[in-house]
Design a protein around this motif. Structure first.
Motif: not given
Length: 531
Positions: A118-121, A155-159, A211-214
């Protein structure tokens, strides 16, 4: 390659850790128990377990599976952590037929690891596009309740980007992070004794994931307010993520995180130290991509703040970076002055890491001035310090530079040995830009030795890496060397002209003065081809 079977074994989580997260999130856990109880068997239904750390997610899953109310349920826990995963349903359909369904038990599928794909960006990762495209296939092909275990950002990116699948969501169960998990994350990331640039590739990826989770823990959401402490940690995490991605030559991602950190620091007097560090790290990222004017401006802003707040170590580090820029621009006197000032400050405060980095840069200048013995002595002193403090990245860079000295001295065997040792270290820590540079230099040596096939292979490997990291200037250099090699050693003027033209196109786009040199090379090869 994607996994074709589930990894359904979690690390056992101590009972005390399971109790801790459940007690902190009793309401969410009760809602989760209700969800698995009321969803029908043999019918698709979708829920989300939101928790920012893998350890906590495992604790929640194990608490769910072992709960007395769930003994009439069969849970299958699957991991799909591949970053290039495109179609989840295809992977599920590979493993679902292998499941031995226990009689009279409700089968519930739990999926972990999707945050990697899913990635973060970015707005269109393939898996999110696919979620929208195949949403109607899940009820038909996967007629079982499913739980996706993901951190908040995923989850936000799926939404946001897979709204059609999100519409099928029957419940999102949000679990807050226990203090001990957060403390563990701090000790493994921000307060770790080993810097992230010196981590080998698997460890570095684990650190980035952590770090991304943090980061989610310090980002205001779900009613969490932005406190001063949270803001400082958030900036520190963004900085560390920027440094991590830069160490893998992933410059767009590095700038993305560092610019976020800079925006958060702004002009807050209490955050000046963090702002100065961010400006410094951004300067390195721009300098590495050849954007010299921007880098100098960022370094000078960083230096001004560090002088005001009395950050001697930070000042020494920024002077070192400025010196490197002036050295590349052949402003030797200015570069030496900055390096010497940096070295004096490092000596004053006992900054071994900084000193180990500055000595080889001074060595380069002395070597270029013909003072080879002095340069070698500085390199060897630097290597000694790098070994002492375990700075793998610094050691790799110094070995590369020493190899160059020996190559220029005609000590080919010694040069190759140092380059190969440097290459091995760079591979271990995932330094693609450094690896590309070392491969290029090895190619030059083998070309000089008449080992043309080997030289071409190394140039090609270097070119692939430079393409991967977007190093246009480096690509131009390698194209030019390949063109000359093919013309001079193989008489393949067609291929040679093709490579030289690609080099020229890049240099003209960059408005580099080196374009004229390549233009002359093309003219020379054309003349030889005509004869």
């Amino acid at each position: 390659m994607l996994s074709n079977k589930p990894l359904n074994q979690s690390r056992p989580i101590p009972e005390i850790d399971r109790q801790r997260i459940i007690e902190l999130n009793q309401e969410s856990f009760d809602q989760l128990l209700t969800f698995v109880d009321i969803v029908p068997d043999n019918a698709f239904d979708l829920g989300f377990i939101e928790s920012n750390f893998a350890k906590d997610r495992d604790a929640i899953i194990q608490a769910l599976i072992s709960h007395p109310d769930c003994q009439e349920m069969q849970f299958e826990v699957w991991d799909f952590p591949e970053p290039d995963l495109r179609c989840l349903i295809d992977e599920i359909l590979k493993v679902l037929p292998t499941v031995k369904v226990q009689p009279h038990k409700k089968l519930i599928l739990i999926v972990r690891g999707l945050e990697h794909s899913i990635g973060i960006t970015g707005e269109d990762p393939p898996i999110l596009v696919d979620f929208n495209g195949v949403r109607d296939a899940y009820p038909i092909k996967v007629p079982h309740p499913m739980l996706f275990c993901l951190p908040h950002y995923a989850i936000t990116r799926i939404a946001n980007f897979a709204p059609d699948l999100w519409a099928k969501n029957s419940g999102t169960f949000v679990f807050k992070t226990p203090a001990n998990t957060r403390d563990d994350a701090v000790s493994q990331t921000l307060d770790a004794s080993k810097g992230i640039t010196n981590c080998e590739v698997p460890e570095k990826q684990e650190r980035i994931d952590l770090l991304k989770r943090f980061l989610m823990e310090y980002t205001p959401s779900h009613g969490r307010k932005q406190t001063e402490g949270n803001l400082k940690n958030r900036i520190r995490i963004l900085n560390e993520l920027g440094i991590a991605h830069r160490s893998r030559s992933e410059y767009p991602a590095a700038k993305y995180y560092l610019e976020q950190a800079l925006d958060l620091a702004k002009d807050d007097e209490e955050l000046r130290y963090l702002k100065a560090n961010t400006l410094h790290e951004l300067g390195i990222s721009y300098a590495n991509q050849g954007e010299v004017a921007t880098a100098i401006a960022l370094y000078e802003q960083s230096l001004e703040i560090k002088e005001k707040i009395g950050d001697v170590q930070g000042k020494a580090a920024t002077l070192h970076q400025l010196a490197g820029i002036y050295a590349k621009q052949e402003e030797v006197a200015t570069a030496i002055a900055f390096y010497q000032e940096s070295l004096e400050l490092q000596e004053k405060i006992g900054d071994v890491l900084g000193k180990a980095a500055t000595l080889p840069q001074l060595a380069i200048i002395y070597a270029n001035q013909g003072e080879v013995a002095k340069a070698i002595a500085l390199y060897e002193k630097s290597l000694e310090l790098q070994e002492q403090i375990g700075n793998v990245q610094g050691k790799a860079a110094t070995l590369h530079q020493l190899a160059g000295i020996y190559a220029n001295q005609g000590e080919v065997a010694k040069a190759i040995a140092f380059y190969e040792e440097s290459l091995e270290l760079k591979e271990n820590i995932g330094n693609l830009q450094g690896k590309a540079a070392t491969l290029h230099c090895l190619a030059i040596i083998y070309a000089t030795q008449g080992e043309v096939a080997k030289a071409i292979a190394f140039y090609q490997q270097s070119l692939e890496l430079k393409e991967q990291i977007g190093d246009s200037r480096g690509k131009a250099a390698t194209f030019a060397m390949l063109g000359q090699l093919l013309a001079d050693k193989k008489g393949d003027f067609g291929k040679a002209l093709n490579y030289l033209q690609q080099s020229l196109d890049i240099l003209q786009h960059l408005r580099s003065p080196d374009a004229e040199t390549v233009r002359q090379l093309i003219a020379g090869v054309q003349q030889r081809a005509g004869n």
